[in-house]
Design a protein around this motif. Structure first.
Motif, PDB file in Angstrom:
ATOM      1  N   GLU A  52     -53.725 -38.630  -4.717  1.00  0.00           N
ATOM      2  CA  GLU A  52     -55.073 -39.194  -4.912  1.00  0.00           C
ATOM      3  C   GLU A  52     -55.906 -39.140  -3.635  1.00  0.00           C
ATOM      4  O   GLU A  52     -57.102 -38.911  -3.663  1.00  0.00           O
ATOM      5  CB  GLU A  52     -54.988 -40.637  -5.425  1.00  0.00           C
ATOM      6  CG  GLU A  52     -54.666 -40.736  -6.907  1.00  0.00           C
ATOM      7  CD  GLU A  52     -55.495 -39.768  -7.767  1.00  0.00           C
ATOM      8  OE1 GLU A  52     -56.742 -39.811  -7.680  1.00  0.00           O
ATOM      9  OE2 GLU A  52     -54.898 -38.944  -8.490  1.00  0.00           O
ATOM     10  N   LEU A  53     -55.233 -39.404  -2.516  1.00  0.00           N
ATOM     11  CA  LEU A  53     -55.928 -39.389  -1.217  1.00  0.00           C
ATOM     12  C   LEU A  53     -56.504 -38.008  -0.919  1.00  0.00           C
ATOM     13  O   LEU A  53     -57.632 -37.864  -0.445  1.00  0.00           O
ATOM     14  CB  LEU A  53     -54.942 -39.797  -0.108  1.00  0.00           C
ATOM     15  CG  LEU A  53     -55.475 -39.811   1.330  1.00  0.00           C
ATOM     16  CD1 LEU A  53     -56.386 -41.013   1.544  1.00  0.00           C
ATOM     17  CD2 LEU A  53     -54.322 -39.854   2.346  1.00  0.00           C
ATOM     18  N   VAL A  54     -55.716 -36.988  -1.196  1.00  0.00           N
ATOM     19  CA  VAL A  54     -56.098 -35.623  -0.811  1.00  0.00           C
ATOM     20  C   VAL A  54     -57.015 -34.974  -1.854  1.00  0.00           C
ATOM     21  O   VAL A  54     -57.933 -34.216  -1.517  1.00  0.00           O
ATOM     22  CB  VAL A  54     -54.826 -34.772  -0.570  1.00  0.00           C
ATOM     23  CG1 VAL A  54     -55.182 -33.323  -0.268  1.00  0.00           C
ATOM     24  CG2 VAL A  54     -53.998 -35.366   0.572  1.00  0.00           C
ATOM     25  N   LEU A 110     -52.852 -31.840   5.670  1.00  0.00           N
ATOM     26  CA  LEU A 110     -53.513 -32.231   4.420  1.00  0.00           C
ATOM     27  C   LEU A 110     -53.698 -33.741   4.340  1.00  0.00           C
ATOM     28  O   LEU A 110     -54.767 -34.233   3.951  1.00  0.00           O
ATOM     29  CB  LEU A 110     -52.687 -31.739   3.217  1.00  0.00           C
ATOM     30  CG  LEU A 110     -52.873 -30.260   2.864  1.00  0.00           C
ATOM     31  CD1 LEU A 110     -51.771 -29.784   1.916  1.00  0.00           C
ATOM     32  CD2 LEU A 110     -54.254 -30.022   2.230  1.00  0.00           C
ATOM     33  N   ILE A 111     -52.673 -34.479   4.708  1.00  0.00           N
ATOM     34  CA  ILE A 111     -52.781 -35.935   4.644  1.00  0.00           C
ATOM     35  C   ILE A 111     -53.806 -36.437   5.661  1.00  0.00           C
ATOM     36  O   ILE A 111     -54.600 -37.338   5.367  1.00  0.00           O
ATOM     37  CB  ILE A 111     -51.391 -36.586   4.804  1.00  0.00           C
ATOM     38  CG1 ILE A 111     -50.579 -36.295   3.530  1.00  0.00           C
ATOM     39  CG2 ILE A 111     -51.502 -38.092   5.040  1.00  0.00           C
ATOM     40  CD1 ILE A 111     -49.134 -36.664   3.596  1.00  0.00           C
ATOM     41  N   SER A 112     -53.825 -35.831   6.834  1.00  0.00           N
ATOM     42  CA  SER A 112     -54.843 -36.196   7.833  1.00  0.00           C
ATOM     43  C   SER A 112     -56.240 -35.956   7.269  1.00  0.00           C
ATOM     44  O   SER A 112     -57.125 -36.815   7.376  1.00  0.00           O
ATOM     45  CB  SER A 112     -54.699 -35.348   9.097  1.00  0.00           C
ATOM     46  OG  SER A 112     -53.451 -35.536   9.703  1.00  0.00           O
ATOM     47  N   HIS A 113     -56.422 -34.780   6.689  1.00  0.00           N
ATOM     48  CA  HIS A 113     -57.748 -34.463   6.133  1.00  0.00           C
ATOM     49  C   HIS A 113     -58.145 -35.492   5.066  1.00  0.00           C
ATOM     50  O   HIS A 113     -59.284 -35.993   5.062  1.00  0.00           O
ATOM     51  CB  HIS A 113     -57.767 -33.051   5.536  1.00  0.00           C
ATOM     52  CG  HIS A 113     -58.941 -32.826   4.652  1.00  0.00           C
ATOM     53  ND1 HIS A 113     -60.209 -32.613   5.134  1.00  0.00           N
ATOM     54  CD2 HIS A 113     -59.054 -32.866   3.299  1.00  0.00           C
ATOM     55  CE1 HIS A 113     -61.047 -32.518   4.120  1.00  0.00           C
ATOM     56  NE2 HIS A 113     -60.368 -32.658   3.005  1.00  0.00           N
ATOM     57  N   LEU A 136     -57.789 -29.753  -6.505  1.00  0.00           N
ATOM     58  CA  LEU A 136     -57.256 -30.009  -7.848  1.00  0.00           C
ATOM     59  C   LEU A 136     -56.148 -31.069  -7.857  1.00  0.00           C
ATOM     60  O   LEU A 136     -55.822 -31.619  -8.899  1.00  0.00           O
ATOM     61  CB  LEU A 136     -56.729 -28.697  -8.459  1.00  0.00           C
ATOM     62  CG  LEU A 136     -57.771 -27.563  -8.548  1.00  0.00           C
ATOM     63  CD1 LEU A 136     -57.125 -26.273  -9.014  1.00  0.00           C
ATOM     64  CD2 LEU A 136     -58.924 -27.958  -9.473  1.00  0.00           C
ATOM     65  N   GLY A 137     -55.561 -31.349  -6.720  1.00  0.00           N
ATOM     66  CA  GLY A 137     -54.506 -32.361  -6.641  1.00  0.00           C
ATOM     67  C   GLY A 137     -53.121 -31.749  -6.644  1.00  0.00           C
ATOM     68  O   GLY A 137     -52.787 -30.941  -7.506  1.00  0.00           O
ATOM     69  N   ASP A 138     -52.311 -32.100  -5.657  1.00  0.00           N
ATOM     70  CA  ASP A 138     -50.917 -31.667  -5.512  1.00  0.00           C
ATOM     71  C   ASP A 138     -50.820 -30.152  -5.256  1.00  0.00           C
ATOM     72  O   ASP A 138     -51.768 -29.401  -5.444  1.00  0.00           O
ATOM     73  CB  ASP A 138     -50.091 -32.034  -6.753  1.00  0.00           C
ATOM     74  CG  ASP A 138     -48.586 -32.126  -6.458  1.00  0.00           C
ATOM     75  OD1 ASP A 138     -48.168 -31.848  -5.317  1.00  0.00           O
ATOM     76  OD2 ASP A 138     -47.834 -32.473  -7.389  1.00  0.00           O
TER      77      ASP A 138
END
Ligand code: GBH
Length: 487
Positions: A304-306, A219-222, A280-282
């Motif tokens: 925020e990044l994702v 997820l963080i990579s994306h 939607l976040g988190d």
């Protein structure tokens, strides 16, 4: 040989810009693992151990599409498709994978000529950066996606791809099915890199923590790649970037509140695990509850990044399951059962009837009404345009059926028709922008080896990998040709 197909009159109901075509993935079709400086990927290593595939075979040859790409494009053109979804082999482009490792110009050249030829034939390239074939060197160096270190390497690889191909690509997909990669590769262990707590399967791995960490790093990579795409000047008008999630529909087994809760838990622990952070976040509260305390926590900056990092919902969908609360204690070897706490998956209703007819693999029964419910659910929940990036089936006993009978794949035709008709039925309420069937060719079907044939094109593995269109290929050409409005 040409097979006669009868297609009923169909009114053009899908808009002229509706994309349709078929999908493949690099490792499943390319072969030529050592050609032109390519580095090894975890799928080379994994599938060369004959215990890991049904027929003991690896993807070393696959459909030989690295060499037969011109023939493949000509065949696709004859099918009338307007898009082709394929993936890039990371280790062809950066053989050792890392941000300080050398780029392989031959890999870039191959994909550029391939994409140019697609475009010249009126076929839009839909390009996936990562369809599971991580460079082996990164797995060796820091256990691949188990380590946060992968993020910088993945972003660097994405940048190399954007710099070299963005002029030819309008539709980018970062990751194919992060949920499946995390679970099959690090919980069950039946797909590369084959890690699991089950020591009969793998000497290494921790099914309680690794799938969740891998999911988090995916997820963080994306998110980081989407940020690069948008802030790096690649996001030009008409270009889109998104992620593809595998989503099965989970229908409550019966009308009880327990089954309804179990079905909601199933959705939250399979697909919403990825979709909620992206759209939607988190992680949702329900995902946190079902997946438990080993689920990593996002910092506010990471949320925020994702969040909002996908321009569309990329949907791989195959089937529907019935969901209830566990009826017996979940055994220690049932990895998926233990992962999704409080969820039991079945295909039989309380009265014993089956949710759909058996197909050629046990997990994929046709249930078109489940697709309809899913499309409604996804649009209501996430509010995004949807691209169907994979959808398909195997006919019963398809692999045991000889030529030429095997080409009469009426079971697949019915599946495609029934599923596409749901899209048409919802055309004024759910914005589906494209339909990509799985798959263009029979190919290397991961742990099933070559025994599972998802293609609309038969591959004659006994006869120089000859490509022979199945009846479904002709049917789809006719049907989609009529169902999509002319430009
Ligand atoms: C997709 O995954 C993949 O994106 C694609 O590469 C693949 O070829 C295609 O589907 C067809 O399989 O053997 O009972 O443990 C679909 C999701 C998740 C379906 C893993 C099969 C294994 C079930 N897949 N699952 S089982």
């Amino acid at each position: 040989m040409t097979i006669a197909v009868e297609v009923p009159p169909v009114a053009a109901q899908l808009p002229a810009d509706f994309l349709w075509g078929y999908a493949t993935a690099a490792y499943q079709v390319e072969g030529s693992p050592e050609a032109d400086g390519r580095g090894l990927s975890i799928w080379d290593t994994f599938s060369r151990d004959p215990r890991h595939t049904e027929d003991g075979k690896s993807g070393d040859i696959a459909t030989d599409s690295y060499r037969r790409w011109e023939e493949d494009i000509a065949l696709m053109k004859s099918y009338g498709v307007t898009a082709y979804r394929f993936s890039l082999s990371w280790s062809r482009i950066i053989p050792l994978g890392g941000k300080d490792d050398p780029i392989n110009p031959a890999g870039i050249e191959f994909y550029r000529k391939f994409m140019k030829a697609l475009i010249a034939n009126g076929i839009e390239p839909m390009v996936t950066l990562f369809h599971w074939d991580l460079p082996q060197a990164l797995q060796d160096k820091y256990t691949g996606f188990c380590s946060r270190q992968v993020v910088d390497d993945f972003v660097n690889y994405a940048k190399v791809c954007f710099d070299n191909f963005n002029d030819l690509v309008n539709l980018w997909i970062t990751i194919n099915e992060p949920n499946v990669y995390a679970l099959m590769g690090h919980l069950v262990g039946t797909q590369a890199p084959g890690r699991s707590s089950n020591r009969e399967i793998s000497p290494e791995g921790d099914s309680a923590t690794e799938p969740l960490i891998v999911g988090h790093n995916l997820l963080i990579s994306h998110g980081a790649i989407a940020k690069l795409f948008r802030e790096g000047g690649y996001n030009l008008p008409g270009k889109k970037l998104g992620i593809v999630i595998n989503v099965n529909w989970g229908e409550p087994y019966d009308d009880t509140p327990e089954s309804k809760e179990a079905a909601a838990d199933f959705m939250s622990a399979s697909s919403d695990w990825f979709a909620h952070p992206v759209y939607l976040g988190d992680y949702s509260e329900r995902t946190k509850q079902v997946l438990g305390p080993n689920l990593p926590t996002f910092t506010p900056e990471e949320i925020e990044l994702v969040k909002g990092s996908s321009d569309f919902f990329g949907l791989n969908h195959y089937t529907t399951y019935l969901i209830r609360r566990p009826t017996a204690e979940v055994s220690t070897t049932n990895m998926l059962g233990r992962f999704m706490k409080g969820v039991e998956v079945t295909v039989n209703y309380p009265d014993g009837t089956e949710i759909g007819p058996k197909a050629g693999l046990s997990w994929v029964r046709p249930v078109a009404w489940g697709f309809k419910k899913l499309l409604q659910y996804l649009y209501k929940t996430y509010g995004k345009d949807i691209y169907i990036t994979e959808n398909g089936v195997i006919c019963p006993d398809e692999n045991k059926t000889p030529l030429p009978e095997v080409l009469n794949d009426d079971y697949r035709i019915k599946y495609f028709r029934d599923y596409i008709d749901q899209i048409i039925a919802l055309k004024d309420t759910v914005p589906v922008k494209g339909y990509i069937g799985w798959s263009f060719l029979d190919n290397f079907e991961w742990q099933e080896g070559y025994t599972a044939r998802f293609g609309v094109t038969y591959i004659d593995y006994e006869n120089d990998l000859k490509r022979i269109p199945k009846k479904s290929a002709y049917y789809m050409t006719e049907y989609m040709g009529k169902a999509i409005a002319k430009k």
